[in-house]
Scaffold this motif. Structure first.
Motif, PDB file in Angstrom:
ATOM      1  N   ARG A  55       0.871  -1.231  -0.022  1.00  0.00           N
ATOM      2  CA  ARG A  55       0.104   0.069   0.076  1.00  0.00           C
ATOM      3  C   ARG A  55       0.959   1.071   0.092  1.00  0.00           C
ATOM      4  NH1 ARG A  55      -2.762  -0.087   5.209  1.00  0.00           N
ATOM      5  NH2 ARG A  55      -0.771   1.082   5.924  1.00  0.00           N
ATOM      6  N   ASP A  56       1.827   1.276   0.825  1.00  0.00           N
ATOM      7  CA  ASP A  56       2.478   2.626   1.167  1.00  0.00           C
ATOM      8  C   ASP A  56       3.752   2.760   0.525  1.00  0.00           C
ATOM      9  OD1 ASP A  56       0.508   3.312   2.645  1.00  0.00           O
ATOM     10  OD2 ASP A  56       1.271   2.406   4.320  1.00  0.00           O
ATOM     11  N   PHE A  57       4.356   1.439  -0.203  1.00  0.00           N
ATOM     12  CA  PHE A  57       5.885   1.481  -0.549  1.00  0.00           C
ATOM     13  C   PHE A  57       5.939   0.983  -1.984  1.00  0.00           C
ATOM     14  CE2 PHE A  57       5.819   1.823   3.866  1.00  0.00           C
ATOM     15  CZ  PHE A  57       6.913   2.573   4.118  1.00  0.00           C
ATOM     16  N   VAL A  58       6.924   1.107  -2.883  1.00  0.00           N
ATOM     17  CA  VAL A  58       7.253   0.180  -3.892  1.00  0.00           C
ATOM     18  C   VAL A  58       8.515  -0.614  -3.465  1.00  0.00           C
ATOM     19  CG1 VAL A  58       8.371   0.041  -6.253  1.00  0.00           C
ATOM     20  CG2 VAL A  58       6.829   1.674  -5.547  1.00  0.00           C
ATOM     21  N   SER A  59       8.262  -1.923  -3.326  1.00  0.00           N
ATOM     22  CA  SER A  59       9.338  -2.824  -2.695  1.00  0.00           C
ATOM     23  C   SER A  59      10.397  -3.608  -3.625  1.00  0.00           C
ATOM     24  CB  SER A  59       8.775  -3.847  -1.912  1.00  0.00           C
ATOM     25  OG  SER A  59       7.751  -3.364  -1.065  1.00  0.00           O
ATOM     26  N   ILE A  60      11.485  -3.349  -3.587  1.00  0.00           N
ATOM     27  CA  ILE A  60      12.478  -4.173  -4.402  1.00  0.00           C
ATOM     28  C   ILE A  60      13.614  -4.839  -3.670  1.00  0.00           C
ATOM     29  CG2 ILE A  60      14.614  -3.276  -5.755  1.00  0.00           C
ATOM     30  CD1 ILE A  60      13.224  -0.510  -6.305  1.00  0.00           C
ATOM     31  N   LYS A  61      13.786  -6.078  -4.303  1.00  0.00           N
ATOM     32  CA  LYS A  61      14.614  -7.136  -3.914  1.00  0.00           C
ATOM     33  C   LYS A  61      16.109  -7.078  -4.593  1.00  0.00           C
ATOM     34  CE  LYS A  61      13.887  -9.619  -0.670  1.00  0.00           C
ATOM     35  NZ  LYS A  61      14.467  -9.553   0.685  1.00  0.00           N
ATOM     36  N   VAL A  62      17.415  -7.113  -4.002  1.00  0.00           N
ATOM     37  CA  VAL A  62      18.396  -7.140  -4.568  1.00  0.00           C
ATOM     38  C   VAL A  62      19.273  -8.263  -3.946  1.00  0.00           C
ATOM     39  CG1 VAL A  62      20.556  -5.835  -4.868  1.00  0.00           C
ATOM     40  CG2 VAL A  62      18.434  -4.882  -5.446  1.00  0.00           C
ATOM     41  N   ASP A  63      19.810  -9.046  -5.128  1.00  0.00           N
ATOM     42  CA  ASP A  63      20.880  -9.990  -4.420  1.00  0.00           C
ATOM     43  C   ASP A  63      22.202  -9.004  -4.542  1.00  0.00           C
ATOM     44  OD1 ASP A  63      22.928 -12.265  -4.493  1.00  0.00           O
ATOM     45  OD2 ASP A  63      21.736 -13.360  -5.766  1.00  0.00           O
ATOM     46  N   ARG A  64      22.909  -9.244  -3.378  1.00  0.00           N
ATOM     47  CA  ARG A  64      24.013  -8.522  -3.274  1.00  0.00           C
ATOM     48  C   ARG A  64      25.042  -9.031  -3.976  1.00  0.00           C
ATOM     49  NH1 ARG A  64      28.001 -10.593   0.296  1.00  0.00           N
ATOM     50  NH2 ARG A  64      28.876  -8.968  -0.037  1.00  0.00           N
ATOM     51  N   GLU A  65      24.924 -10.513  -4.335  1.00  0.00           N
ATOM     52  CA  GLU A  65      25.966 -10.926  -4.830  1.00  0.00           C
ATOM     53  C   GLU A  65      25.951 -10.689  -6.360  1.00  0.00           C
ATOM     54  OE1 GLU A  65      26.313 -14.658  -1.592  1.00  0.00           O
ATOM     55  OE2 GLU A  65      25.700 -14.974  -3.489  1.00  0.00           O
ATOM     56  N   GLU A  66      25.107 -10.505  -6.949  1.00  0.00           N
ATOM     57  CA  GLU A  66      24.582 -10.261  -8.361  1.00  0.00           C
ATOM     58  C   GLU A  66      24.995  -8.814  -8.580  1.00  0.00           C
ATOM     59  OE1 GLU A  66      21.737 -12.985 -10.834  1.00  0.00           O
ATOM     60  OE2 GLU A  66      21.007 -11.064  -9.905  1.00  0.00           O
ATOM     61  N   ARG A  67      24.520  -7.827  -7.610  1.00  0.00           N
ATOM     62  CA  ARG A  67      24.803  -6.407  -7.858  1.00  0.00           C
ATOM     63  C   ARG A  67      25.582  -5.783  -6.602  1.00  0.00           C
ATOM     64  NH1 ARG A  67      21.733  -3.642 -11.715  1.00  0.00           N
ATOM     65  NH2 ARG A  67      23.108  -2.169 -11.288  1.00  0.00           N
ATOM     66  N   PRO A  68      26.810  -6.256  -6.722  1.00  0.00           N
ATOM     67  CA  PRO A  68      27.519  -5.485  -5.469  1.00  0.00           C
ATOM     68  C   PRO A  68      27.608  -4.103  -5.687  1.00  0.00           C
ATOM     69  CG  PRO A  68      29.002  -6.561  -6.923  1.00  0.00           C
ATOM     70  CD  PRO A  68      27.489  -6.848  -7.319  1.00  0.00           C
ATOM     71  N   ASP A  69      27.360  -3.526  -6.737  1.00  0.00           N
ATOM     72  CA  ASP A  69      27.470  -2.235  -6.869  1.00  0.00           C
ATOM     73  C   ASP A  69      26.515  -1.345  -6.002  1.00  0.00           C
ATOM     74  OD1 ASP A  69      25.631  -3.354  -8.763  1.00  0.00           O
ATOM     75  OD2 ASP A  69      25.626  -1.770 -10.209  1.00  0.00           O
ATOM     76  N   VAL A  70      25.153  -2.067  -6.204  1.00  0.00           N
ATOM     77  CA  VAL A  70      24.101  -1.589  -5.479  1.00  0.00           C
ATOM     78  C   VAL A  70      24.143  -1.436  -4.109  1.00  0.00           C
ATOM     79  CG1 VAL A  70      21.545  -1.763  -5.131  1.00  0.00           C
ATOM     80  CG2 VAL A  70      22.334  -1.821  -7.420  1.00  0.00           C
ATOM     81  N   ASP A  71      24.706  -2.838  -3.530  1.00  0.00           N
ATOM     82  CA  ASP A  71      24.859  -2.950  -2.248  1.00  0.00           C
ATOM     83  C   ASP A  71      25.695  -2.126  -1.659  1.00  0.00           C
ATOM     84  OD1 ASP A  71      24.802  -4.989   0.071  1.00  0.00           O
ATOM     85  OD2 ASP A  71      26.860  -5.352  -0.347  1.00  0.00           O
ATOM     86  N   ARG A  72      26.763  -2.044  -2.163  1.00  0.00           N
ATOM     87  CA  ARG A  72      28.040  -1.072  -1.763  1.00  0.00           C
ATOM     88  C   ARG A  72      27.574   0.228  -1.422  1.00  0.00           C
ATOM     89  NH1 ARG A  72      31.694  -3.450  -5.877  1.00  0.00           N
ATOM     90  NH2 ARG A  72      32.586  -4.964  -4.923  1.00  0.00           N
ATOM     91  N   ILE A  73      26.747   0.843  -2.365  1.00  0.00           N
ATOM     92  CA  ILE A  73      26.460   2.312  -2.083  1.00  0.00           C
ATOM     93  C   ILE A  73      25.452   2.412  -0.860  1.00  0.00           C
ATOM     94  CG2 ILE A  73      24.664   4.051  -3.046  1.00  0.00           C
ATOM     95  CD1 ILE A  73      25.742   3.362  -5.774  1.00  0.00           C
TER      96      ILE A  73
END
Length: 667
Positions: free
Chosen positions: A73-91
């Motif tokens: 209802r209140d959010f847009v939920s995003i799921k990320v695999d840190r091992e696939e996307r270490p760039d997103v994870d690091r930030i």
């Protein structure tokens, strides 16, 4: 059952959440567009498939219909695999660490529709407990703040981004890096060394092979025996402990206690690779067979349980596993690995179980103390460890018990193939082939390298993919993918001197510099330009569980320069080391792998060139000795008697044809 958009993804971690009632999106434009169109904040959840507390938060919150209703209802939920996307994870890990003082997974971060963070943390329990706010409480509070106090959030976001840019920026140091940083790093290790149990610091204890890499190279450069002694003591303590799988080989992620006894049971490929290399290097120096034996056990485990039929290496095995096959949803940490004494007696007989149990520390009441088992998962269970030394091998008993254990439901296997982690494992197998003279290890290394070249490398575009699973490579590689694989190719070349390895290494090095290098200020960004979903580009330098991309890029380029004679590689490497002047001089403990590159760069490395029809025996002698400050080459001269020529500081000695004479030169 629910099915959300994650069902279309390849990541095992994302697929684990594909039946959650949460309306998950993968990281990408559809999610960002929805957040902008509906003016909703983003809830970003980052984890990986073998993460224990990620599983806990899923069971408690993401499978809960009421919690999912709030998120949807209140959010847009995003799921990320840190091992696939270490760039997103690091930030976003940088943000969480900067604002909370800690970090870990699962990581939970709330973002504006333009992807800037304004609140974050790690694991949240479903309700207020453990001194932590409950997840639903946090969701409702943030949703209300977004509606009623948006101006304050927007103002904090601007301030936060300024702070993050400051954290990420490399401060310019005055003067050149000098050798005092080496003594500083060594003395820090001395202060942190646990003289009773081995390792550095207190519980929980993590294997950190990059620190061992530095200590062994510091020993080689200075002759300081304490650096070697600390390394060997740590390796042996880990080998005796419960974090070493005493039946199947391979090491668990870390020990929750100071004595390496109770592990966090997941097994990561990058740990196997780096620890195998550390055991091998310690064996090269000391000649102690117990160290070589541990490397062999790691290699056997990886070949048996972590290798795709086409050659690539899988990423990880889970900490949690099914307690009983009749109840596949009931899982507990370490259930696959622990035993009660009745099981031991059923498999080994009463006498055999008693002898085996004495050596491996088993007790009828279980060997895990209550204070070591807060969740009572190990009640009346035994974690195998080497309680008594010296001891028989128990080869037959181990084989029987392993066969029995293999009838249990295995932990979840994360079967994606990551280029960076495969690079580490290829290097380890290449070193195993060199040091232990085992053809199987070279075959494993070559098969994995061929897999990467055939499925994840596009010579037309010059792009190396990061991840492969289920027949498909995806996500353009990051700095660590290029750097780790380049070093793997160099290690393969120095094993059996196939020119194609060296040619691809130089091609990838040129591409790495083109994509990631900051030619103005030095060093390498972790990501290439052009990804507008990233709010900043980082230059990663922390050598943690994995070495940083910059440390490995510097080492790869230094080795390539020494082998090829192309100074452009050494210039880039030296600019990289200089760019981290401040970190090297003020936080040496954070960058031990960068210190290894600095040690290599200090003097012209020794070159050993082999010539003649069959220099195999001479190569074996050089491979048997630990000398991290040299490179090996194969001459184009393929005829005549075998010989090795050593060149140092621009002076080449008379070629050596006698094995005994060469041995005295490479000691």
């Amino acid at each position: 059952m629910h099915t959300n958009r994650l069902a279309n993804e390849q990541s095992p971690y994302l697929l684990q959440h594909a039946q959650n009632p949460v309306d998950w999106y993968p990281w990408g434009d559809p999610a960002f567009a929805k957040a902008r169109a509906e003016n909703k904040p983003i809830f970003l959840s980052i984890g990986y498939s073998t993460c224990h507390w990620c599983h806990v938060m899923e069971r408690e919150s993401f499978e809960n219909e009421q919690t999912a209703e709030i998120l949807n209802r209140d959010f847009v939920s995003i799921k990320v695999d840190r091992e696939e996307r270490p760039d997103v994870d690091r930030i976003y890990m940088l943000f969480v660490q900067a604002t909370t003082g800690g970090g870990g997974w699962p990581m939970s971060v709330w973002l504006t529709p333009d992807l800037k963070p304004f609140y974050g943390g790690t694991y949240f329990p479903p309700d207020n407990r453990y001194g932590r706010p409950g997840f639903r409480t946090v969701l409702n509070h943030l949703a209300q703040a977004w509606r009623d106090d948006r101006e304050k959030i927007d103002g904090s976001v601007t301030e936060i981004m300024d702070q993050l840019q400051g954290h990420a920026a490399l401060s310019k140091g005055a003067g050149a890096v000098d050798d005092s940083i080496l003594d500083s790093a060594f003395n820090h290790s001395r202060r942190m060394f646990d003289r009773k149990f081995g390792g550095f610091g207190t519980a929980p204890k993590f294997p950190r092979p990059v620190q061992l890499n530095f200590l062994l190279r510091y020993w080689k450069a200075t002759g300081e025996d304490e650096a070697l002694d600390m390394t060997v003591a740590t390796l042996r303590a880990m080998a005796r402990g419960g974090m070493n799988d005493q039946l199947g080989g391979g090491f668990h992620r870390y020990s929750v206690d100071a004595r390496w006894f109770v592990p966090h049971f997941e097994k990561m490929l990058y740990d196997q690779a780096q620890l195998a290399a550390s055991f091998l290097e310690a064996y090269q120096i000391t000649g102690h067979e117990d160290l070589a034996a541990e490397a062999r056990r790691i290699f056997d485990y990886v070949i048996r349980d972590m290798t795709h039929r086409q050659g690539g290496f899988f990423s990880a095995e889970d900490a949690d596993s099914v307690v009983h096959p009749d109840h596949p949803k009931e899982k507990a940490e370490g259930a696959f690995y622990v035993f009660d004494t009745r099981e031991l007696e059923a498999v080994l007989g009463e006498t055999g179980a008693a002898e085996f149990g004495k050596y491996f520390g088993c007790r009828a009441e279980g060997n895990v103390e209550p204070n070591e088992d807060p969740h009572e998962e190990f009640t009346r269970k035994n974690i195998l460890f080497r309680a008594n030394e010296p001891a028989p091998a128990f080869t037959e008993a181990r084989a029987k018990l392993l066969q029995y254990r293999n009838m249990r439901v295995r932990p979840h296997l994360d079967d994606k193939v990551l280029t960076s982690w495969n690079g580490l494992m290829i290097s380890a197998f290449a070193k195993g082939a060199q040091v232990l003279q085992e053809p199987r290890y070279l075959l494993a290394a070559r098969s994995a390298a061929d897999f990467i070249k055939q499925t994840m490398w596009n010579p037309q575009t010059g792009i190396l993919q990061r991840s492969w699973r289920a027949g498909e490579g995806h996500i353009a590689g990051f700095l660590d993918d290029y750097a780790f694989f380049i070093l793997a190719l160099i290690d393969l070349y120095e094993t059996d001197f196939q020119k194609l390895d060296l040619e691809l290494a130089t091609t990838l090095a040129d591409q790495m510099c083109a994509l990631f290098e900051d030619t103005t200020n030095g060093a390498f960004f972790s990501t290439a330009e052009g990804d507008h979903s990233l709010v900043m580009r980082l230059k990663e330098d922390y050598d943690g569980a994995e070495p940083s991309g910059n440390s490995m890029a510097a080492m790869a380029l230094l080795k390539l320069a020494a082998i090829t004679g192309n100074d452009k590689y050494s210039q880039s490497a030296n600019k990289t080391i200089a760019a981290f002047h401040s970190r090297l001089t003020t936080q040496t403990a954070a960058v031990p792998q960068m210190l290894c590159a600095y040690l290599f760069s200090k003097d012209k490395p020794r070159q050993i060139q082999f010539a003649g029809a069959d220099p195999t025996e001479l190569v074996k002698i050089v491979h048997s000795k630990f000398n991290p400050f040299q490179v090996l080459l194969r001459s184009n001269e393929q005829e005549g008697p075998a010989e090795a020529q050593i060149c140092e500081d621009f002076i080449c000695r008379i070629p050596i044809r006698d094995s005994e004479a060469l041995l005295t030169q490479v000691e």
